[in-house]
Design an enzyme around this catalytic site. Structure first.
Site, short mmCIF file in Angstrom:
data_model
loop_
_atom_site.label_atom_id
_atom_site.label_comp_id
_atom_site.label_asym_id
_atom_site.label_seq_id
_atom_site.Cartn_x
_atom_site.Cartn_y
_atom_site.Cartn_z
N GLY A 213 3.32 -8.41 2.00
CA GLY A 213 2.65 -8.39 0.88
C GLY A 213 3.06 -9.77 0.74
N SER B 289 0.81 -1.52 -0.42
CA SER B 289 0.26 -0.29 0.06
C SER B 289 0.97 1.38 -0.35
CB SER B 289 -0.46 0.16 1.06
OG SER B 289 -0.55 -0.13 2.56
N THR B 290 2.17 1.48 0.57
CA THR B 290 3.08 2.53 0.27
C THR B 290 3.43 2.71 -0.71
OG1 THR B 290 2.93 1.97 2.77
CG2 THR B 290 5.01 3.58 1.81
N GLU C 201 11.54 -9.15 -3.88
CA GLU C 201 11.87 -7.40 -3.33
C GLU C 201 13.19 -7.90 -2.71
OE1 GLU C 201 7.37 -6.49 -1.37
OE2 GLU C 201 8.73 -7.48 -0.35
N ALA D 207 8.92 -1.55 4.01
CA ALA D 207 9.41 -2.23 5.38
C ALA D 207 8.59 -2.40 6.23
CB ALA D 207 10.61 -2.02 5.96
#
Length: 226
Positions: free
Chosen positions: A100, A31-32, A106, A86
């Site tokens: 997630g 979401s960030t 990542e 994070a």
């Protein structure tokens, strides 16, 4: 917008504004990072150019909807930057990531970048990793219960991640164990142990990988930990 989302948005916009024109970067997941893409789309309206490698199918699809070019990691030699969130950050900038479930991609994107910029709100800064947030460990489905017992022997209580009554499957076709530790005082040591467990594909410990950490407070103020 809730205070939490306002903080995420402030940190994400500040991180997005650190990216120079024409850069090729790693696109995080969650979401960030969605707010980072929002800021890129705004900057592109003024002629800004950016392209990136996505760490998840979800991020790739979101970027494409905004008209942001997405590449495969194998199409490039390296990345100028990677930006991602994070779940926890300790005083040495060791991280827990993977809420997630995209921690494997990542990591692959982060190591291809000259710098990993981490975006968080103040609540993610902790004195010690693992006291609150569960550590995700990605495992191959074959014999996963045996792998879970080996992971448990590292001092945690693992639980298979489920959604709607079904096992969560990562973009790589694997399962995720969410592991409750009483705390992780030696992230580097635990990382080495987990890396050697048969059946473990990857995990959410990112040690010695973070560069700048962009932190937003509840009021929307932003500071950068170098």
């Amino acid at each position: 917008m809730t205070d939490a989302n306002a903080s995420k948005r402030a940190a994400a916009f500040a991180a997005a504004d650190l990216v120079p024109d024409g850069a090729t970067i790693g696109f995080g997941t969650g979401s960030t990072f969605a707010f980072v893409l929002e800021r890129f789309a705004q900057r592109m309206q003024q002629g800004f150019r950016v392209r990136g490698v996505a760490t998840s199918v979800q991020t790739a699809e979101h970027a494409k909807r905004l008209g942001i070019p997405v590449l495969a990691l194998d199409e490039i030699d390296g990345l100028d930057l990677a930006i991602d969130g994070a779940d926890e950050v300790d005083p040495k900038k060791c991280l827990i990531k993977g809420g997630g479930g995209a921690h494997l991609r990542e990591r692959l994107v982060a190591v291809a970048a000259r710098e990993l910029i981490v975006i968080v709100d103040e609540s993610k800064l902790v004195p010690e990793l693992g006291r609150k947030f569960l550590l995700p460990v990605e495992v191959v489905p074959f014999g996963w219960t045996h792998t879970a017992r080996r992971v448990a022997a590292t001092g945690c209580a693992p639980t298979q991640r489920m959604r709607d009554g079904k096992a969560v499957v990562t973009d790589n076709g694997n399962y995720v164990l969410d592991c409750k530790y009483p705390g992780i005082p030696d992230p580097a040591g635990l990382q080495r142990v987990l890396d050697g467990v048969p059946g473990v594909v990857d995990h959410g410990l990112f040690v010695g990988m973070a560069g700048r950490v962009v932190v937003a407070d509840a009021g929307g103020g932003v500071r950068v930990i170098g």
